[in-house]
Write a protein that holds these residues in place. Structure first.
Motif, PDB file in Angstrom:
ATOM      1  N   ALA A 259       0.831  -1.205   0.000  1.00  0.00           N
ATOM      2  CA  ALA A 259       0.000   0.000   0.000  1.00  0.00           C
ATOM      3  C   ALA A 259       0.864   1.254   0.000  1.00  0.00           C
ATOM      4  O   ALA A 259       1.915   1.305   0.643  1.00  0.00           O
ATOM      5  N   MET A 260       0.416   2.274  -0.702  1.00  0.00           N
ATOM      6  CA  MET A 260       1.080   3.575  -0.715  1.00  0.00           C
ATOM      7  C   MET A 260       0.414   4.484   0.320  1.00  0.00           C
ATOM      8  O   MET A 260      -0.763   4.830   0.187  1.00  0.00           O
ATOM      9  N   ASP A 261       1.161   4.839   1.335  1.00  0.00           N
ATOM     10  CA  ASP A 261       0.644   5.654   2.431  1.00  0.00           C
ATOM     11  C   ASP A 261       0.322   7.054   1.908  1.00  0.00           C
ATOM     12  O   ASP A 261       1.166   7.723   1.311  1.00  0.00           O
ATOM     13  N   GLU A 262      -0.902   7.505   2.158  1.00  0.00           N
ATOM     14  CA  GLU A 262      -1.311   8.815   1.672  1.00  0.00           C
ATOM     15  C   GLU A 262      -0.600   9.965   2.362  1.00  0.00           C
ATOM     16  O   GLU A 262      -0.641  11.100   1.877  1.00  0.00           O
ATOM     17  N   ALA A 263       0.079   9.716   3.451  1.00  0.00           N
ATOM     18  CA  ALA A 263       0.891  10.769   4.056  1.00  0.00           C
ATOM     19  C   ALA A 263       2.031  11.173   3.134  1.00  0.00           C
ATOM     20  O   ALA A 263       2.529  12.306   3.198  1.00  0.00           O
ATOM     21  N   HIS A 264       2.447  10.271   2.250  1.00  0.00           N
ATOM     22  CA  HIS A 264       3.562  10.534   1.337  1.00  0.00           C
ATOM     23  C   HIS A 264       3.146  10.522  -0.128  1.00  0.00           C
ATOM     24  O   HIS A 264       3.831  11.133  -0.963  1.00  0.00           O
ATOM     25  N   PHE A 265       2.046   9.845  -0.439  1.00  0.00           N
ATOM     26  CA  PHE A 265       1.520   9.801  -1.807  1.00  0.00           C
ATOM     27  C   PHE A 265       0.029  10.145  -1.753  1.00  0.00           C
ATOM     28  O   PHE A 265      -0.825   9.308  -2.061  1.00  0.00           O
ATOM     29  N   PRO A 266      -0.310  11.358  -1.334  1.00  0.00           N
ATOM     30  CA  PRO A 266      -1.713  11.696  -1.089  1.00  0.00           C
ATOM     31  C   PRO A 266      -2.574  11.635  -2.351  1.00  0.00           C
ATOM     32  O   PRO A 266      -2.112  11.901  -3.463  1.00  0.00           O
ATOM     33  N   VAL A 267      -3.843  11.281  -2.148  1.00  0.00           N
ATOM     34  CA  VAL A 267      -4.822  11.270  -3.224  1.00  0.00           C
ATOM     35  C   VAL A 267      -5.369  12.678  -3.386  1.00  0.00           C
ATOM     36  O   VAL A 267      -5.923  13.263  -2.450  1.00  0.00           O
ATOM     37  N   LEU A 268      -5.224  13.237  -4.585  1.00  0.00           N
ATOM     38  CA  LEU A 268      -5.633  14.613  -4.849  1.00  0.00           C
ATOM     39  C   LEU A 268      -7.105  14.709  -5.225  1.00  0.00           C
ATOM     40  O   LEU A 268      -7.764  15.710  -4.919  1.00  0.00           O
ATOM     41  N   TRP A 269      -7.570  13.710  -5.943  1.00  0.00           N
ATOM     42  CA  TRP A 269      -8.976  13.684  -6.386  1.00  0.00           C
ATOM     43  C   TRP A 269      -9.366  12.237  -6.633  1.00  0.00           C
ATOM     44  O   TRP A 269      -8.546  11.427  -7.062  1.00  0.00           O
ATOM     45  N   HIS A 270     -10.630  11.931  -6.333  1.00  0.00           N
ATOM     46  CA  HIS A 270     -11.176  10.603  -6.605  1.00  0.00           C
ATOM     47  C   HIS A 270     -12.657  10.764  -6.880  1.00  0.00           C
ATOM     48  O   HIS A 270     -13.329  11.573  -6.233  1.00  0.00           O
ATOM     49  N   ARG A 271     -13.168   9.973  -7.823  1.00  0.00           N
ATOM     50  CA  ARG A 271     -14.570  10.137  -8.197  1.00  0.00           C
ATOM     51  C   ARG A 271     -15.536   9.607  -7.143  1.00  0.00           C
ATOM     52  O   ARG A 271     -16.741   9.920  -7.192  1.00  0.00           O
ATOM     53  N   GLU A 272     -15.032   8.811  -6.180  1.00  0.00           N
ATOM     54  CA  GLU A 272     -15.919   8.198  -5.194  1.00  0.00           C
ATOM     55  C   GLU A 272     -15.614   8.589  -3.753  1.00  0.00           C
ATOM     56  O   GLU A 272     -16.308   8.135  -2.846  1.00  0.00           O
ATOM     57  N   ARG A 273     -14.611   9.418  -3.527  1.00  0.00           N
ATOM     58  CA  ARG A 273     -14.247   9.781  -2.148  1.00  0.00           C
ATOM     59  C   ARG A 273     -13.560  11.130  -2.140  1.00  0.00           C
ATOM     60  O   ARG A 273     -13.177  11.666  -3.178  1.00  0.00           O
ATOM     61  N   ALA A 274     -13.394  11.670  -0.960  1.00  0.00           N
ATOM     62  CA  ALA A 274     -12.725  12.956  -0.806  1.00  0.00           C
ATOM     63  C   ALA A 274     -11.211  12.785  -0.928  1.00  0.00           C
ATOM     64  O   ALA A 274     -10.682  11.678  -0.763  1.00  0.00           O
ATOM     65  N   PRO A 275     -10.492  13.866  -1.225  1.00  0.00           N
ATOM     66  CA  PRO A 275      -9.031  13.793  -1.231  1.00  0.00           C
ATOM     67  C   PRO A 275      -8.484  13.451   0.153  1.00  0.00           C
ATOM     68  O   PRO A 275      -9.214  13.456   1.156  1.00  0.00           O
ATOM     69  N   SER A 276      -7.205  13.153   0.223  1.00  0.00           N
ATOM     70  CA  SER A 276      -6.573  12.893   1.515  1.00  0.00           C
ATOM     71  C   SER A 276      -6.870  14.056   2.461  1.00  0.00           C
ATOM     72  O   SER A 276      -6.645  15.221   2.105  1.00  0.00           O
ATOM     73  N   PRO A 277      -7.396  13.776   3.650  1.00  0.00           N
ATOM     74  CA  PRO A 277      -7.961  14.841   4.485  1.00  0.00           C
ATOM     75  C   PRO A 277      -6.965  15.860   5.021  1.00  0.00           C
ATOM     76  O   PRO A 277      -7.355  16.969   5.392  1.00  0.00           O
ATOM     77  N   PHE A 278      -5.677  15.537   5.048  1.00  0.00           N
ATOM     78  CA  PHE A 278      -4.722  16.494   5.601  1.00  0.00           C
ATOM     79  C   PHE A 278      -4.364  17.606   4.627  1.00  0.00           C
ATOM     80  O   PHE A 278      -3.801  18.629   5.028  1.00  0.00           O
ATOM     81  N   ILE A 279      -4.656  17.420   3.318  1.00  0.00           N
ATOM     82  CA  ILE A 279      -4.140  18.344   2.319  1.00  0.00           C
ATOM     83  C   ILE A 279      -4.594  19.774   2.580  1.00  0.00           C
ATOM     84  O   ILE A 279      -3.775  20.708   2.641  1.00  0.00           O
ATOM     85  N   ALA A 280      -5.897  19.991   2.720  1.00  0.00           N
ATOM     86  CA  ALA A 280      -6.416  21.356   2.854  1.00  0.00           C
ATOM     87  C   ALA A 280      -5.891  22.062   4.106  1.00  0.00           C
ATOM     88  O   ALA A 280      -5.394  23.197   4.017  1.00  0.00           O
ATOM     89  N   PRO A 281      -5.951  21.451   5.306  1.00  0.00           N
ATOM     90  CA  PRO A 281      -5.411  22.167   6.465  1.00  0.00           C
ATOM     91  C   PRO A 281      -3.904  22.364   6.418  1.00  0.00           C
ATOM     92  O   PRO A 281      -3.386  23.380   6.878  1.00  0.00           O
TER      93      PRO A 281
END
Length: 300
Positions: A259-281
């Protein structure tokens, strides 16, 4: 806060990307954002990191050869201001839409500063295909958003794309990437012709989107102004680690998991879910890298 990134697509854009392997945009970010990122770039290359973290790769420091192109990789980890652009959902949405992905994650950003001509021209970057460097990931097709922070001219070392070359055979990583004597040499050896090349000449705040197997590079800067840019290299949100070991990015792989940890490879956009929650703050400066218990990331 996440900065506004203008990357709307039309049906004609989808067709052009499929045929040519790239799109060129006159405007992606505002002049105000350009000015802020120029200041941030100066700080990064002086070793001043707002988050307290050193970027994953720092390939130029004060005192090094002033003529080579300066490069930092994953500057977003050191700079919330940079993260506000390269981790924006618009970046993720456009590359996912163009490549048929369900979502997009950042693989790596680049901060590039090609110096102006002095005693010799500012260094070239050898022709290459980005996806050749992504063997550490499954779904290794990359797609890239490149944004200019200066007005770009051909004399100033503009990037060039080889139209349609994303459909050519895949090539290994460039043997000489930084400051080659002839930045087109490997491209020619692979059968490419200068007649295929299209320069990316845009004003500051403009840029391009390109396919991961598209041949591209840039010649020396013969002008009197720097050519600065930021780059977001993205992978599909479905990407996972392979058995191939990358000397930098495999350090983020956990033993026993692909698995690719989103802390280091965050998801920017997905058609079925929100982006990685830490990005905006984080991008807004409301969440420090070392803060605990304020945000969650996914790793599966």
């Amino acid at each position: 806060m996440l900065q506004e990134v203008d990357l709307d697509l039309t049906a004609q854009d989808h067709e052009a990307f499929a045929n040519d392997g790239f799109l060129i945009r006159e405007r992606i970010i505002s002049d105000e954002t350009v000015a802020a990122l120029r200041d941030e770039m100066t700080a990064l290359f002086e070793g001043r990191y707002a988050s307290g973290l050193v970027p994953d790769e720092v390939n130029w420091k004060p005192g090094h050869d002033p003529h080579v192109t300066r490069q930092i990789c994953n500057g977003w980890k050191a700079s919330p201001a940079l993260a506000s652009v390269v981790l924006s959902p618009q970046v993720g949405h456009v590359v996912a839409a163009l490549n048929g992905w369900p979502g997009a994650r950042i693989a790596q950003d680049n901060v590039l500063w090609k110096p102006p001509a002095g005693t010799r021209p500012g260094g070239a970057l050898g022709m290459h295909q980005d996806s050749a460097y992504a063997g550490f990931a499954s779904h290794s097709l990359m797609s890239t958003v490149w944004i200019a922070l200066d007005d770009v001219t051909e004399a100033g070392g503009s990037m060039v794309f080889a139209r349609g070359s994303h459909r050519w055979p895949h090539h290994p990583p460039a043997q000489t990437f930084h400051d080659p004597v002839d930045y087109l040499a490997e491209f020619r050896a692979a059968g490419g012709s200068e007649q295929d090349l299209v320069p990316v000449v845009v004003p500051k705040g403009g840029g391009s989107i390109h396919h991961g197997w598209l041949w591209h590079g840039s010649g020396p800067n013969n002008g009197q102004s720097p050519r600065r840019s930021i780059v977001a290299h993205c992978l599909s949100s479905e990407a996972r680690f392979t058995d191939a070991v990358n000397p930098v990015y495999s350090r983020y792989k956990r033993l026993g998991s692909d698995a690719m940890d989103e802390a280091h490879f965050p998801v920017l956009w997905h058609r079925e879910r929100a982006p990685s929650p830490f990005i905006a703050p984080y991008a807004a400066g409301a969440l420090g890298w070392h803060a605990a218990g304020q945000s969650k990331t996914r790793s599966d």
